[in-house]
Design an enzyme around this catalytic site. Structure first.
Site, PDB file in Angstrom:
ATOM      1  N   ARG A   1    -105.955  61.650  49.086  1.00  0.00           N
ATOM      2  CA  ARG A   1    -106.119  61.602  50.548  1.00  0.00           C
ATOM      3  C   ARG A   1    -107.283  60.710  50.950  1.00  0.00           C
ATOM      4  O   ARG A   1    -107.241  60.037  51.965  1.00  0.00           O
ATOM      5  CB  ARG A   1    -106.464  62.984  51.099  1.00  0.00           C
ATOM      6  CG  ARG A   1    -105.747  64.086  50.446  1.00  0.00           C
ATOM      7  CD  ARG A   1    -106.448  65.401  50.740  1.00  0.00           C
ATOM      8  NE  ARG A   1    -105.755  66.456  50.028  1.00  0.00           N
ATOM      9  CZ  ARG A   1    -105.951  67.747  50.214  1.00  0.00           C
ATOM     10  NH1 ARG A   1    -106.849  68.149  51.092  1.00  0.00           N
ATOM     11  NH2 ARG A   1    -105.281  68.621  49.536  1.00  0.00           N
TER      12      ARG A   1
ATOM     13  N   LYS B   1    -117.612  61.648  44.709  1.00  0.00           N
ATOM     14  CA  LYS B   1    -116.545  60.731  44.278  1.00  0.00           C
ATOM     15  C   LYS B   1    -115.585  60.457  45.432  1.00  0.00           C
ATOM     16  O   LYS B   1    -114.991  59.389  45.518  1.00  0.00           O
ATOM     17  CB  LYS B   1    -115.810  61.286  43.069  1.00  0.00           C
ATOM     18  CG  LYS B   1    -115.235  62.688  43.260  1.00  0.00           C
ATOM     19  CD  LYS B   1    -113.746  62.772  43.325  1.00  0.00           C
ATOM     20  CE  LYS B   1    -113.323  64.103  43.885  1.00  0.00           C
ATOM     21  NZ  LYS B   1    -111.896  64.372  43.867  1.00  0.00           N
TER      22      LYS B   1
END
Lengths: 327, 327
Positions: B250, B186
């Protein structure tokens, strides 16, 4: 070049008009709201779209050109679909490509909107188009994907051809029922994510509401013999994601105000456009009860809209018994 | 009350430490990075979490208390998991509940991290925990859902009990392979959505990348006998949604900088934390090639990271032949 007649001059109808005009179709946009047409003819603008409409698009109050059109698109709020379908019925024929982009389930009959149009017009093989498609982005040529759904896949493929060489990439799907269920009920889940955010909760629980939200729509759909992959597809989870996370979403915004403590009426007023999730709620609850399907998130939204305390309702939802993800 | 030993003092390990401490477990946080422990003992803070850690949490450079712990949590970057598992191997036993929250696939062996830990420690029934769980939100007590995955469902249920009466709601799943594939890959899709946003594209195509992204991970997973519903679940699409849409992500941030035209190194530096999506890329490409699985979005990210033009790559992706959503 096709002659395309668009019923409805809201943001989505107008965005589609712009795209189809840009590849040299003859595009006509109709509205029953006369001042909407007057305003468009005067300004060639819509306050929610960052675009000036080309002079090649016709804005009209007349249905005259409908009979000779190749493509007819229903782009009106869900609650008006039956009336408008009845109104235009005599102007339609089986050679036309009839597309519905409105999303909803009729409360009294529990019919999808393509079924409503079919019943009112006696035209077979209506195509439903649905997917993660904010009009605001389509209008400014940002790339977008969508599903064209029809039991007759040839009709869906006609939609693929219609949008070829535009920024809209069309996938086809025969499971029109599943596509329309998702389109109608994802707006309720977007209300839920908005409520949660307005209440002060974060992205973690928003992702959970989206994931478990489509799971309960899938549960209903599988009971009605829809295809599992539809719910994992662009018109399923895809559309739900954009509706529940995007700044453009009216349903999410409306939920946000409700979560902040505004009344339903105040929240609708602040959004200033149709909030389809609220319209879809009664049908969803009726289906959950009729078919005995567990739909806790939709039920929670229904309870909140009917006056139950937001905090209590959310916490009840979070404190249901733990269980397996695999049903 | 359990004795919980957390390997790793990054944001996720610390957030879990705070939650497990809050219900009166004895929590010990270990790091091999000595200055991390010194800093935590001095300030009882982490710069990315809005929390001051209670004095009841022990921060340590020693593995001494590991042998007598009831629960051991691996909360370290994926690339260090094999080394740390080897390092602590002699301190573990089969009565302990061993949980991995690191996400990744080992490039050389294509093993999941629970498999790596099992191989290094000879402990069976490692539990993988994964889901839409930004540490920043968990640390400030925002409600969160997560999946505890283990072939031995009793072990997964122990995790449910461990987190009972906290803000973390645990679902169980026996399909640990599927859960770990999602967790690893993912992050690559989140890079893709970030790249698209940085390049100037909108929410419509972001939703499409998320939807079609999990579809290609599912395709790989089904080939490896994973359960379809895992990919539609909290550790599948749920985690992907939060990773690809949240301001805390991030991977999404790193992609955004890449899409804006910064180099990979500059982008990593600006993020300032481990970007797991970049670490996961080589394994994903190896698996796609080895098992002959069509993974166009992951391939596109790989190409961009290896220097291919962003605009050209995105447009090639958008101009693939149209197809049906149902495979």
């Amino acid at each position: 070049m096709k002659k395309v007649f668009i019923l409805g001059a809201g943001t989505w109808g107008l965005a589609l008009a712009k795209i189809l005009d840009s590849i040299n179709n003859k595009v006509i946009v109709y509205s029953v709201i006369e001042k909407e047409i007057d305003e468009l003819n005067k300004t060639r603008k819509n306050k929610n779209l960052d675009v000036i409409f080309s002079n090649t698009i016709t804005f009209t109050k007349s249905l005259e050109e409908l009979d000779s059109s190749d493509v007819v698109i229903f782009a009106i709020p869900s609650i008006y679909v039956r009336n408008i379908a009845g109104l235009v019925s005599n102007h339609l024929n089986n050679n036309q490509l009839i597309i519905d982009v409105a999303k909803g389930i009729e409360e009294d009959t529990l019919m999808t909107l393509s079924e409503v149009i079919e019943e009112e017009t006696n035209i077979k093989d209506i195509v439903a188009m649905s997917g993660p498609t904010h009009a605001e982005e389509v209008a400014i040529n940002l790339p977008t994907t969508i599903v064209a759904a029809c039991k007759n896949i040839n009709k869906a493929n006609e939609v693929v051809e219609l949008f070829r060489n535009t920024i809209i990439r069309v996938y086809v799907n025969e499971d029109i029922k599943g596509v329309e269920l998702c389109g109608a009920f994802k707006n309720i889940i977007a209300l839920a994510t908005g409520i949660s955010e307005g209440y002060g909760y974060g992205d973690n629980i928003k992702a959970a509401l989206i994931t478990r939200g489509i799971a309960e729509i899938r549960r209903l759909g599988l009971f009605l013999n829809c295809h599992e992959q539809t719910f994992s597809g662009l018109s399923g989870i895809g559309d739900l994601i954009v509706t529940a996370t995007s700044k453009h979403s009216r349903n999410n915004c409306c939920g946000y105000y409700i979560g902040k403590g505004y009344s339903i009426d105040e929240s609708i007023k602040m959004v200033g456009m149709v909030v389809e999730g609220l319209n879809a709620l009664p049908a969803a609850i009726k289906m959950a009860n009729k078919y005995n399907i567990d739909m806790p998130i939709i039920k929670a939204v229904y309870d909140i809209v009917n006056g139950k305390d937001v905090g209590i309702t959310i916490n009840e939802l979070l404190n249901r018994p733990n269980k397996s993800e695999i049903e």
